[in-house]
Design a protein around this motif. Structure first.
Motif, PDB file in Angstrom:
ATOM      1  N   UNK A   1       0.815  -1.218   0.000  1.00 52.27           N
ATOM      2  CA  UNK A   1       0.000   0.000   0.000  1.00 52.27           C
ATOM      3  C   UNK A   1       0.853   1.275   0.000  1.00 52.27           C
ATOM      4  N   UNK A   2       2.121   1.162  -0.328  1.00 47.16           N
ATOM      5  CA  UNK A   2       2.999   2.336  -0.289  1.00 47.16           C
ATOM      6  C   UNK A   2       2.753   3.330  -1.389  1.00 47.16           C
ATOM      7  N   UNK A   3       2.339   2.874  -2.583  1.00 45.51           N
ATOM      8  CA  UNK A   3       2.033   3.739  -3.724  1.00 45.51           C
ATOM      9  C   UNK A   3       3.227   4.591  -4.160  1.00 45.51           C
ATOM     10  N   UNK A   4       4.407   4.004  -4.045  1.00 47.76           N
ATOM     11  CA  UNK A   4       5.591   4.751  -4.459  1.00 47.76           C
ATOM     12  C   UNK A   4       5.988   4.505  -5.892  1.00 47.76           C
ATOM     13  N   UNK A   5       5.374   3.519  -6.557  1.00 43.28           N
ATOM     14  CA  UNK A   5       5.721   3.185  -7.941  1.00 43.28           C
ATOM     15  C   UNK A   5       4.643   3.604  -8.928  1.00 43.28           C
ATOM     16  N   UNK A   6       3.719   4.437  -8.523  1.00 41.45           N
ATOM     17  CA  UNK A   6       2.690   4.900  -9.449  1.00 41.45           C
ATOM     18  C   UNK A   6       3.297   5.779 -10.537  1.00 41.45           C
ATOM     19  N   UNK A   7       2.935   5.468 -11.762  1.00 42.07           N
ATOM     20  CA  UNK A   7       3.446   6.237 -12.889  1.00 42.07           C
ATOM     21  C   UNK A   7       4.746   5.719 -13.471  1.00 42.07           C
ATOM     22  N   UNK A   8       5.360   4.700 -12.886  1.00 41.06           N
ATOM     23  CA  UNK A   8       6.602   4.117 -13.414  1.00 41.06           C
ATOM     24  C   UNK A   8       6.236   2.991 -14.371  1.00 41.06           C
ATOM     25  N   UNK A   9       6.712   3.092 -15.610  1.00 46.51           N
ATOM     26  CA  UNK A   9       6.251   2.174 -16.651  1.00 46.51           C
ATOM     27  C   UNK A   9       6.810   0.769 -16.497  1.00 46.51           C
ATOM     28  N   UNK A  10       8.097   0.625 -16.156  1.00 46.31           N
ATOM     29  CA  UNK A  10       8.724  -0.687 -16.155  1.00 46.31           C
ATOM     30  C   UNK A  10       8.510  -1.459 -14.856  1.00 46.31           C
ATOM     31  N   UNK A  11       7.672  -0.963 -13.972  1.00 44.56           N
ATOM     32  CA  UNK A  11       7.404  -1.687 -12.727  1.00 44.56           C
ATOM     33  C   UNK A  11       6.393  -2.795 -12.988  1.00 44.56           C
ATOM     34  N   UNK A  12       6.541  -3.903 -12.234  1.00 46.11           N
ATOM     35  CA  UNK A  12       5.648  -5.049 -12.361  1.00 46.11           C
ATOM     36  C   UNK A  12       4.829  -5.204 -11.091  1.00 46.11           C
ATOM     37  N   UNK A  13       3.919  -6.179 -11.137  1.00 45.14           N
ATOM     38  CA  UNK A  13       3.072  -6.411  -9.967  1.00 45.14           C
ATOM     39  C   UNK A  13       3.892  -6.889  -8.774  1.00 45.14           C
ATOM     40  N   UNK A  14       4.969  -7.636  -9.037  1.00 48.88           N
ATOM     41  CA  UNK A  14       5.806  -8.108  -7.936  1.00 48.88           C
ATOM     42  C   UNK A  14       6.596  -6.967  -7.308  1.00 48.88           C
ATOM     43  N   UNK A  15       6.898  -5.909  -8.085  1.00 53.90           N
ATOM     44  CA  UNK A  15       7.612  -4.772  -7.508  1.00 53.90           C
ATOM     45  C   UNK A  15       6.764  -4.032  -6.484  1.00 53.90           C
ATOM     46  N   UNK A  16       5.449  -4.172  -6.562  1.00 50.38           N
ATOM     47  CA  UNK A  16       4.581  -3.519  -5.577  1.00 50.38           C
ATOM     48  C   UNK A  16       4.725  -4.128  -4.194  1.00 50.38           C
ATOM     49  N   UNK A  17       5.298  -5.341  -4.097  1.00 47.27           N
ATOM     50  CA  UNK A  17       5.472  -6.008  -2.809  1.00 47.27           C
ATOM     51  C   UNK A  17       6.836  -5.727  -2.205  1.00 47.27           C
ATOM     52  N   UNK A  18       7.634  -4.881  -2.828  1.00 47.70           N
ATOM     53  CA  UNK A  18       8.970  -4.576  -2.338  1.00 47.70           C
ATOM     54  C   UNK A  18       8.981  -3.206  -1.673  1.00 47.70           C
ATOM     55  N   UNK A  19      10.111  -2.904  -1.050  1.00 43.70           N
ATOM     56  CA  UNK A  19      10.244  -1.612  -0.373  1.00 43.70           C
ATOM     57  C   UNK A  19      10.307  -0.465  -1.369  1.00 43.70           C
ATOM     58  N   UNK A  20      10.564  -0.798  -2.634  1.00 46.79           N
ATOM     59  CA  UNK A  20      10.582   0.254  -3.648  1.00 46.79           C
ATOM     60  C   UNK A  20       9.241   0.927  -3.829  1.00 46.79           C
TER      61      UNK A  20
END
Length: 759
Positions: free
Chosen positions: A114-133
Motif C-alpha cells: 500500500x505504499x504507492x511509491x511506484x505509481x506512474x513508473x512504466x517498467x514496474x511489475x506487480x511483484x515490484x509492488x510487494x517490495x520496499x521500492x
C-alpha cells in the motif's frame, strides 16, 4: 518477471518435487535399490529378508515420520558431529526465518503493497509492488522496516550465540568421548631437511630422539603416493620366490637336470650350494627393496609420542629457526590422511596456493558469461530493441516458462560444475587431510556462490535493464546501486530457491546417478560387482546451499518479504530430507569435529551486516535520514558481537585444551591402558594398508545387534524399523589396537532378496 511467470515456475517445481518424492517412497522399498538408498546401513552389516507385498509399490510418507522422530543421538551415531552441526545450521535457519516470515508477512509486506511509491513508473511489475521500492519517499512507514530489522538482527545474534556455545561444548565432549584416537598421540612433520649422508627416516629419528628423548616413541616415514602399491606387490612376489625356491633346492641333483648349469643360477646342483645361493639372493633382494623404499621417501613423517600432552606441545611450537623446516601439526585420523598431499614439498605449498587463487578468480570471471545469459532470459523485454527477433518470442504463450522457470534451471545446471572444481583446487593446495580439504572446498564454493549467484546476478540484471549504461566509480556508488537493485531481483531469486532448493532436495532423495548406474550394472550388463560405493556427505555442496539461501533470506526480509515463505518451506523439508539421508545413505569416513559451524557463523554475520548496510542506504535514498542513522548502531553492535564470539569460542575450534589432554593421560596411565595405546600407534597409520583401499570401511565392534523378532502375519516395510544404536559409534575411527578393515557386505545372490534393516 511478473506474477504469471512466478506461478509457472512454482507449479513446475511443485509438480517435480511431489512426483520425485512419491517415486522415492516406492523405489526405496525395492530390494534392487538397497545399496542406493541404504549404503550407511550396509556399512554396518545390517540386512534382513523382505517378502514381496503390495505395500512395496504404494507411495508412503512414513520415512518422513521416521526422520522427524530421530533424536540428535541417532544422528550422531550415524553421521557424527559434522552431521549434527549441519542439521543445527538448518535448525537455526528454520527458527530465524520463521520469526522473520511472521514479522515481515504481517507487518512489512502490507506496508510495501500500500505504499504507492511506484505509481506512474512504466517498467514496474506487480511483484515490484510487494517490495520496499513501492514505499513513498519520506514515509514514516519506513520505521516499521527499521524496527523489523532490529528484531530480526537481535534474534539472529541470540540464536547464533546459543548455537555457538552448544557446538563448542559438543566439540570438547568429542575429544573426551573418544580418548583412544591415535591422532591424539601423533604429529605430522613436514619440511624434513635433505641430507646427503642420511635418509629422511634417519634424520627424523635423530632429530626427535635428540630433542624429545623423554616423549618420543617412534616415527613412520611417508612414501610417495602411487608407488606404495607397486612396492607392496614387489614384496609379495619376492616372498613367493623366497618360499618356493628352497623347496626345489631339496630335490636330488640326479632328478633335477643332467645338463651342466652355471651354479650361480641357484636352481640346480648340490643342496648346500643351492641353499647358499638362494639365501644370498634373498639378502640382495631385501637390500634392493630397502634401497627402493629409501628412494621413495618423502620429506614428511608421522611421529608418535608417549602422551597426548607431548604431541599437543610439539604440534604447536616452532621446531627450528627456519619456519619452513620441521613444520609440525597434529595428525588427522588414519582414514582421514590424504597421503598424496603429504608427499608435496612444504616449500612449494605457497606457490600452489597462489596458482589456485589466480585460477579461482579466472573461473569466477568466466562464470559471468552464463550469469549474464541467465539474466538475459529473465529480461527478454529489455533486449528487444537490440535483438528484434526476440519480439516474436515474447509474444508466445510459453514466455512465462522462459522468463520464470528456465533461468533458474539453467543457472542450477551450470553450478553443478563448481563443487568438483573447487574440490580439485583444494586438493592442489596440499591439504594433508580429507576433512580439511573438503572444508577448504566449502569455503571456496561459498565465496563463489555469494559473488556469482548473488552479486553478479544483481549487477548483470541491472546492466541488461540499462543496456550497458551501468557505471560504478566508487564503493559508495556500488552500495547505492545494490540498495536500489536488490529488491528488483527478488522474483528471480524466489524462482532460484524453488528450483535449486525444492527440486534439489527431491534429486538428493532420489539419487538419480547411483540409481540409474545400479540398474544398468545389475539388469543390463548383468555384472556381479556393485556400481554403488559408500559415499560421504557432500558438506561442501549442501552447507553452501543452506548459507546462500540464508543470505537471500536476510537481505530480502524487509526489502522483498515474498521470498521468505518459499525459503521457510525449503528449510523445513531440508531438515527432514537430510536427516533421512544421513541415517540411511551416507557413510562416515572422517570428521572435522564441527568446524563447519565457524564457517556458518561468519557467513551469517556477513549476511546480517550486508542487510543492515543496504537497508541503511535505502532508507537514506527514501529520504528517511532518522531511520538511516538508526541502522549505524545496529551495524556496530553486530560487528562487536562477532568479535566477542570469536574471542570466546573460536580458540576452542582451533586448538585443544591442555588440561583435557593431561587428565586423559593420567587416567590412562593409572589404568595401565597408556602403554597398550602407545604400542599400537604405528599399526594404525600403516600406509601400505590404508592406501590399498581409498574407501576402506572401519570395522565396528558390537555394531551388529540381534534383530527384533518379527510378528507373524505382518508385512513390515523399511520405514517400520528402528535406528541402529551401536555401543561404539561408527563415526569414530577404530582403536589403535585394531587396524581398519572393510565391513562385510552381502553377496550378489543375497542382495536381490535382502533389505537393509533400519532397525
Amino acid at each position: 518477471m511478473d506474477i504469471p511467470a512466478l506461478l509457472t515456475s512454482a507449479g513446475m517445481n511443485i509438480g517435480i518435487s511431489v512426483g520425485m518424492f512419491s517415486l522415492y517412497s516406492i523405489l526405496r522399498k525395492q530390494p534392487l535399490n538397497v545399496k542406493v538408498y541404504f549404503g550407511q546401513r550396509i556399512a554396518q552389516g545390517r540386512t534382513r529378508n523382505e517378502n514381496l507385498c503390495f505395500e512395496r509399490f504404494v507411495p508412503s510418507a512414513s520415512w518422513l515420520l521416521k526422520a522427524w522422530e530421530a533424536t540428535e543421538e541417532d544422528i550422531f551415531a550415524c553421521g557424527g558431529i559434522d552431521a549434527v552441526v549441519f542439521l543445527r545450521i538448518v535448525i537455526f535457519s528454520i527458527r530465524i526465518f520463521a520469526i522473520a516470515t511472521i514479522l515481515c508477512t504481517f507487518l512489512v509486506l502490507p506496508l510495501n503493497y500500500f505504499g504507492q511509491g511506484l505509481q506512474g513508473i512504466e517498467d514496474s511489475t506487480a511483484l515490484d509492488l510487494l517490495t520496499i521500492g513501492n514505499v513513498q519517499e519520506g514515509s514514516r512507514w519506513l520505521w516499521a522496516h527499521c524496527l523489523t530489522l532490529y528484531v530480526v538482527s537481535a534474534c539472529a545474534c541470540c540464536l547464533l550465540y546459543f548455537e555457538y556455545e552448544n557446538i563448542a561444548r559438543m566439540r570438547m565432549e568429542q575429544v573426551q568421548r573418544f580418548p583412544t584416537r591415535p591422532s591424539n598421540f601423533t604429529v605430522v612433520v613436514r619440511g624434513v631437511p635433505w641430507s646427503s649422508v642420511e635418509t629422511y627416516s634417519e634424520s627424523v629419528g635423530k632429530f626427535f630422539s635428540n630433542y624429545y628423548a623423554s616423549s618420543y616413541v617412534a616415527h613412520q616415514i611417508v612414501y610417495r603416493f602411487g608407488a606404495v602399491q607397486q612396492l607392496l606387490e614387489d614384496a609379495e612376489r619376492m616372498y613367493k620366490v623366497m618360499t618356493t625356491v628352497p623347496v626345489m633346492a631339496n630335490v636330488p641333483a640326479d632328478q633335477c637336470c643332467e645338463t651342466k648349469v652355471d651354479p650361480r643360477c641357484g636352481l640346480c646342483g648340490a643342496k648346500s650350494s643351492s641353499f647358499k645361493k638362494v639365501s644370498g639372493g634373498s639378502e640382495l633382494a631385501g637390500r634392493n627393496v630397502d634401497d627402493e623404499l629409501r628412494e621413495k621417501e618423502c620429506e614428511a613423517a608421522l611421529v608418535f609420542f608417549r602422551s597426548r600432552f607431548d604431541a599437543l606441545v610439539v604440534s604447536q611450537t616452532i621446531q627450528s629457526a627456519d619456519p619452513m623446516l620441521w613444520v609440525t601439526e597434529l595428525a588427522p585420523e588414519p582414514l582421514d590422511v590424504f597421503w598424496q598431499n603429504l608427499c608435496v614439498p612444504y616449500n612449494l605449498l605457497w606457490i600452489r596456493k597462489i596458482i589456485v587463487f589466480i585460477a579461482s578468480i579466472v573461473f569466477s570471471v568466466l562464470f559471468l558469461l552464463p550469469t549474464t545469459f541467465v539474466q538475459g532470459l529473465t529480461k527478454i523485454q529489455y533486449l528487444q530493441n537490440a535483438f528484434p527477433f526476440l519480439r516474436r518470442v515474447s509474444d508466445r504463450s510459453y514466455i512465462n516458462l522462459i522468463t520464470g522457470y528456465l533461468p533458474s534451471l539453467v543457472l542450477t545446471v551450470f553450478l553443478t560444475i563448481v563443487p568438483p572444481l573447487m574440490m580439485l583446487f583444494s586438493t592442489l593446495e596440499g591439504r594433508v587431510s580429507r576433512s580439511t580439504r573438503k572444508r577448504s572446498a566449502c569455503v571456496k564454493v561459498l565465496i563463489f556462490m555469494f559473488w556469482n549467484v548473488y552479486f553478479s546476478n544483481i549487477l548483470s540484471g541491472s546492466w541488461i535493464e540499462r543496456m550497458g549504461k551501468l557505471t560504478v566509480t566508487s564503493p559508495k556508488d556500488l552500495a547505492t546501486l545494490l540498495a536500489e537493485l536488490i529488491p528488483r531481483q527478488a522474483s528471480f531469486f524466489t524462482t532460484y530457491v524453488m528450483t535449486s532448493g525444492w527440486s534439489g532436495l527431491s534429486c538428493e532423495l532420489l539419487q538419480p546417478v547411483p540409481l540409474v548406474g545400479n540398474w544398468l550394472f545389475k539388469c543390463v550388463l548383468m555384472r556381479d560387482d556393485d556400481f554403488v560405493r559408500p559415499v560421504t556427505f557432500s558438506f561442501h555442496t549442501e552447507v553452501t546451499r543452506v548459507l546462500l539461501f540464508g543470505l537471500l533470506g536476510f537481505t530480502f526480509c524487509i526489502l522483498a518479504p515474498l521470498i521468505l515463505p518459499f525459503l521457510l518451506i525449503y528449510f523445513c523439508f531440508a531438515f527432514l530430507v537430510y536427516r533421512n539421508q544421513i541415517m540411511n545413505v551416507y557413510f562416515v569416513k572422517y570428521q572435522t569435529d564441527g568446524s563447519y559451524w565457524t564457517l556458518a557463523h561468519n557467513a551469517t554475520i556477513f549476511s546480517l551486516i550486508l542487510t543492515q548496510v543496504v537497508a541503511g542506504i535505502l532508507f537514506g535514498m527514501k529520504k528517511s535520514s532518522s531511520a538511516s542513522t538508526a541502522t549505524i548502531p545496529l551495524i556496530i553492535c553486530t560487528a562487536l558481537f562477532n568479535v566477542f564470539c570469536k574471542n570466546r569460542f573460536l580458540p576452542l575450534f582451533r586448538n585443544r585444551a591442555a588440561i583435557d589432554a593431561i587428565e586423559m593421560d593420567r587416567t590412562d596411565e593409572n589404568s595401565g591402558k597408556l602403554q597398550e595405546i602407545i604400542e599400537n600407534l604405528p599399526k594404525a597409520y600403516n600406509q601400505f594398508e590404508l592406501c590399498g583401499d581409498e574407501m576402506q570401511i572401519p570395522k565396528v565392534e558390537d555394531a551388529a545387534q540381534p534383530d527384533k523378532p518379527k510378528k507373524s502375519g505382518s508385512s513390515e516395510s523399511l520405514e517400520e524399523l528402528e535406528i541402529v544404536q551401536p555401543e561404539d559409534l561408527s563415526v569414530d575411527q577404530p582403536s589403535p589396537s585394531s587396524s581398519p578393515s572393510p565391513s562385510p557386505s552381502p553377496s550378489q545372490s543375497e542382495a536381490e532378496d535382502k533389505i537393509v534393516s533400519i532397525n
